[in-house]
Design an enzyme around this catalytic site. Structure first.
Site, mmCIF file in Angstrom:
data_model
loop_
_atom_site.group_PDB
_atom_site.id
_atom_site.type_symbol
_atom_site.label_atom_id
_atom_site.label_comp_id
_atom_site.label_asym_id
_atom_site.label_seq_id
_atom_site.Cartn_x
_atom_site.Cartn_y
_atom_site.Cartn_z
ATOM 1 N N HIS A 143 0.825 -1.208 0.000
ATOM 2 C CA HIS A 143 0.000 0.000 0.000
ATOM 3 C C HIS A 143 0.860 1.260 0.000
ATOM 4 C CE1 HIS A 143 1.009 0.841 4.205
ATOM 5 N NE2 HIS A 143 0.897 -0.464 4.402
ATOM 6 N N GLU A 199 -2.171 -7.121 7.751
ATOM 7 C CA GLU A 199 -0.863 -6.988 8.376
ATOM 8 C C GLU A 199 -0.846 -7.663 9.744
ATOM 9 O OE1 GLU A 199 2.189 -7.070 8.478
ATOM 10 O OE2 GLU A 199 2.808 -5.082 7.746
#
Length: 396
Positions: free
Chosen positions: A200, A276
């Site tokens: 990202h 994550e």
């Protein structure tokens, strides 16, 4: 009715420990035809390590053919057969992770083990020796090298037949042939499932190098991060190879994925397995702040992938299991296609580590910039090929 396969595997070491290699073949029990072959030179190792690695390769090859099959493993290693059958305790520290890897390669309840004398394990033995011979000459075994089926008996492997055809075509045309991928690959693996891995774009926490996982505030992209996402989207659209987009459920990934998907005219599928690590009490802190507040916990975490951050976070070992499950589902869904996976530092590094067979500590030895692109190809025999790592050329 479930299909049935026979997996014959072997490994050897010329020195014990010494130059070592393994071989494995998946056989049709009805016809004796070799459905898949695998072999690899593994450097310096013991006989037992090579035998276990042969077992793992054979189970992976069988899994690629049919993950619901019933497997009969036949090996001339009494040690491996008895340990994997649960009758002998695994005491040696080098064997425990290999046995665990074999159990992960194929559901243990669908696998049985049988000891056979060495003279009945000729095919796998020939493959192991081919791999060691290749290693001696400074190269790795390739499917076109295989003559094991010929040497072992009348059964002729599909891989060997295809390799002969390829060799004949090369002789006729004068073209230079190359292996598709991997060292234990069959001659024609088809198109791989290719993961284009996009980290990202930046959030407000990224430039400050703060722990930002799945247990924190779920920050959005910063202005810089949105620019990075658009740059990545333009570059990926120009390449024109992405056929699907999946994303971590966290906002920064969804925003990045949507920027790309809008350019490509695709929808974004969310996969929670790509989120994550949960960094627990360390969320939002810098490394220096964690060192100051939780020095013992940090040292333990740096020393073992099984240790979780303070306050109930996730260990890297836990994340690796989660990511591996997500990987396998995506491989099955996107077989032969290219999928963009928008995710985070730890999942991407974990996918790279697993593809390379690297140890957990390698996670600390990779650089992965915001909005960087990496790529891994996954083939039908279970092999993986790292194609790209931390490409940021689109951001310059």
């Amino acid at each position: 009715m479930a299909r049935r396969f026979i997996v014959e595997a072997d490994g050897g070491s010329r020195g014990n420990p010494g130059p070592a290699g393994y071989g494995a073949v998946v056989l049709d029990p009805a016809t004796g035809e070799a459905l898949a072959e695998a072999a690899e030179f593994i450097g310096t190792a013991t006989n037992n390590v090579a035998e276990y690695k042969g077992l793992v390769a054979g189970l992976r090859a069988a899994h690629a053919l049919d993950p619901q099959a019933l497997i009969q493993v036949r090996m001339d290693s009494k040690l491996v057969v008895e340990q994997m059958s649960g009758r002998w305790k695994i005491k040696h520290p080098d064997m425990k992770p290999l046995a665990a890897e074999a159990q992960r390669a194929f559901p243990p309840d669908r696998v049985s083990y049988e000891w056979i004398p060495r003279e009945k394990n000729k095919h796998a033995d020939r493959l192991a020796n081919e791999a060691m011979d290749a290693g001696k000459s400074g190269r790795q075994w390739e499917p076109r090298d295989s003559r094991a089926a010929l040497d072992a008996g009348p059964a002729r492997s599909s891989a060997a037949r295809a390799a002969d055809a390829a060799a004949q075509a090369e002789e006729t045309s004068g073209a230079q042939a190359t292996a598709t991928v991997g060292w234990g690959a069959s001659a024609d693996l088809g198109a791989p499932a290719t993961f284009v891995l996009l980290r990202h774009g930046e959030t407000a926490l990224t430039p400050e190098k703060r722990f930002s996982g799945s247990g924190g505030t779920d920050p959005e992209l910063s202005a810089a991060g949105r620019r990075q996402a658009e740059a990545a989207a333009a570059a990926l659209a120009a390449r024109g190879t992405v056929q699907a987009v999946v994303s971590s459920p966290l906002l920064r990934c969804r925003e990045t994925a949507e920027a790309v998907a809008d350019r490509l005219g695709l929808e974004v599928r969310i996969d929670a397995g790509l989120r994550e690590t949960d960094f627990g009490a360390w969320e939002g802190l810098t490394f220096a702040e964690v060192r100051e507040r939780y020095p013992d916990d940090l040292n333990a975490w740096l020393g073992s992938s099984k240790v979780a951050p303070t306050g109930g976070g996730e260990s890297f070992a836990t994340v690796a299991r989660r990511v591996a499950v997500a990987r396998d589902k995506l491989i099955a869904r996107y077989a032969g296609r290219t999928v963009l996976a928008v995710t985070h530092v730890t999942p991407i590094k974990t996918l790279v580590r697993l593809a390379l067979g690297a140890p957990p500590e390698s996670l600390f030895r990779m650089e992965l910039s915001a909005a960087s692109v990496s790529a891994v190809a996954y083939y039908a025999d279970g092999n993986a090929s790292l194609r790209l790592l931390n490409d940021t050329s689109h951001l310059r």
